[in-house]
Scaffold this active site. Structure first.
Site, mmCIF file in Angstrom:
data_model
loop_
_atom_site.group_PDB
_atom_site.id
_atom_site.type_symbol
_atom_site.label_atom_id
_atom_site.label_comp_id
_atom_site.label_asym_id
_atom_site.label_seq_id
_atom_site.Cartn_x
_atom_site.Cartn_y
_atom_site.Cartn_z
ATOM 1 N NE ARG A 152 2.483 1.014 0.919
ATOM 2 C CZ ARG A 152 2.164 0.028 1.608
ATOM 3 N NH1 ARG A 152 1.767 0.164 2.881
ATOM 4 N NH2 ARG A 152 2.072 -1.208 1.053
ATOM 5 N N GLY A 167 -6.042 0.319 -5.832
ATOM 6 C CA GLY A 167 -6.840 1.467 -5.461
ATOM 7 C C GLY A 167 -6.493 2.510 -4.711
ATOM 8 C CG HIS A 200 -3.053 5.026 -9.341
ATOM 9 N ND1 HIS A 200 -3.318 5.476 -8.007
ATOM 10 C CD2 HIS A 200 -2.393 3.747 -9.229
ATOM 11 C CE1 HIS A 200 -2.657 4.758 -6.889
ATOM 12 N NE2 HIS A 200 -2.185 3.504 -7.745
#
Ligand code: PAF
Length: 289
Positions: free
Chosen positions: A196, A40, A46
């Site tokens: 992150r 996620g 992604h």
């Protein structure tokens, strides 16, 4: 938290049994099924995996599961970003077919002692700094493969060592899945996209650019400067940046991850870096030839 079907085109599934039922008709129709495993906090990197999966398969399943067994630091697990609604909207927008979002008890009904032989590279680089990390990664990826039974699975090259470990696991179990490693997606200034990055303050965001800069330095001078000198200069660049603490910066054989020198020959090499910027640990890499 269980999510309902949001709109035709994207189905959100929380249970393995339901996922298998939903994929049954695609399988019977001999459609190719792709899996994009994620934790996620989705970003354009992604989405690029989902897009590639759409090119090569008929049905795309994206999983979102923050896997506890791959975290070595409980604080890291706790603060891992979980913007679920945002993620679902992103996948909807990308035209993904299924989102699989299981609970921890769905994936781990009982505690498991897991070990597979991932080869010596498991203990190098990330493996040295995050003990047991790749046992956790391969454990959950194997479980996701069992749940989805994909023809193809897509991973980002940013986690270079992860792709290698998953490849070793696929070989170990002779799994009938084709792995596709997709290029790193970067911000315009070179920062590799990562879930992150959200933790970086404005100042740290600028300091973090030294990771990609050091890799570009290596790439741009590779072949004309000796490897030892290249590394020394690149490490100096990183260590000279306030707020950045270098874990490793190496030029390694792309298959074994062992460090190379002038005598090792110069094909299939990759430069890899990991560093803490403030409280956030980042990784990046670049393929050299
Ligand atoms: O790369 C990640 O996001 C995770 O390590 C993965 C492959 C989804 C397994 O939890």
């Amino acid at each position: 938290m269980d999510f309902e079907i949001l709109q035709p085109g994207l189905e959100v599934i929380n249970h393995i049994a339901a996922l298998k039922v939903s994929l049954r008709s695609a399988r019977l129709a001999q459609q190719k099924i792709a899996l994009v495993p994620t934790m996620g906090a989705l970003h354009s990197g992604h989405v690029s995996l989902v897009k590639k999966a759409q090119e090569l398969a008929d049905i795309v399943v994206c999983s979102i599961f923050v896997n506890p067994t791959q975290f070595t630091d409980p604080k890291d697990l706790e603060k891992y970003p979980r913007p679920l609604e945002h993620d679902i909207r992103m996948l909807e927008h990308a035209g993904c077919d299924f989102v699989f979002m299981p609970s921890v008890t769905e994936m781990y009904p009982e505690p498991e002692n897991w070990h597979i032989d991932l080869g010596p590279a498991e203990f190098l680089l990330e493996g040295e700094f995050r003990k047991g990390h790749y046992q956790g990664v391969t454990q959950i990826v194997k479980k996701l493969f069992d749940a989805v039974n994909p023809d193809l699975a897509f991973f980002g090259q940013k986690d270079y060592q992860q792709v290698l470990m998953i490849k070793n696991m696929v070989n170990y179990f002779h799994l009938p899945v084709e792995l596709v490693s997709c290029p790193i997606i970067r911000e315009e200034d070179g920062l590799a996209m990562s879930s992150r990055n959200i933790h970086l303050t404005g100042e740290e965001r600028i300091q973090a650019l030294v990771l990609s800069r050091s890799l570009y330095y290596i790439r741009d001078h590779f072949g004309e400067t000796k490897i030892a000198e290249l590394l020394e200069n690149a490490r100096k660049l990183v260590r000279g940046t306030p707020g950045v603490e270098l874990d490793y910066l190496t030029i390694a054989d792309g298959d074994t991850l062992l460090p190379v020198d002038e005598e090792s020959g110069k094909s299939g090499l990759v430069a890899l870096i990991a560093a803490k910027v403030g409280e956030t640990r980042l990784i990046d890499n670049i393929i050299l030839n």
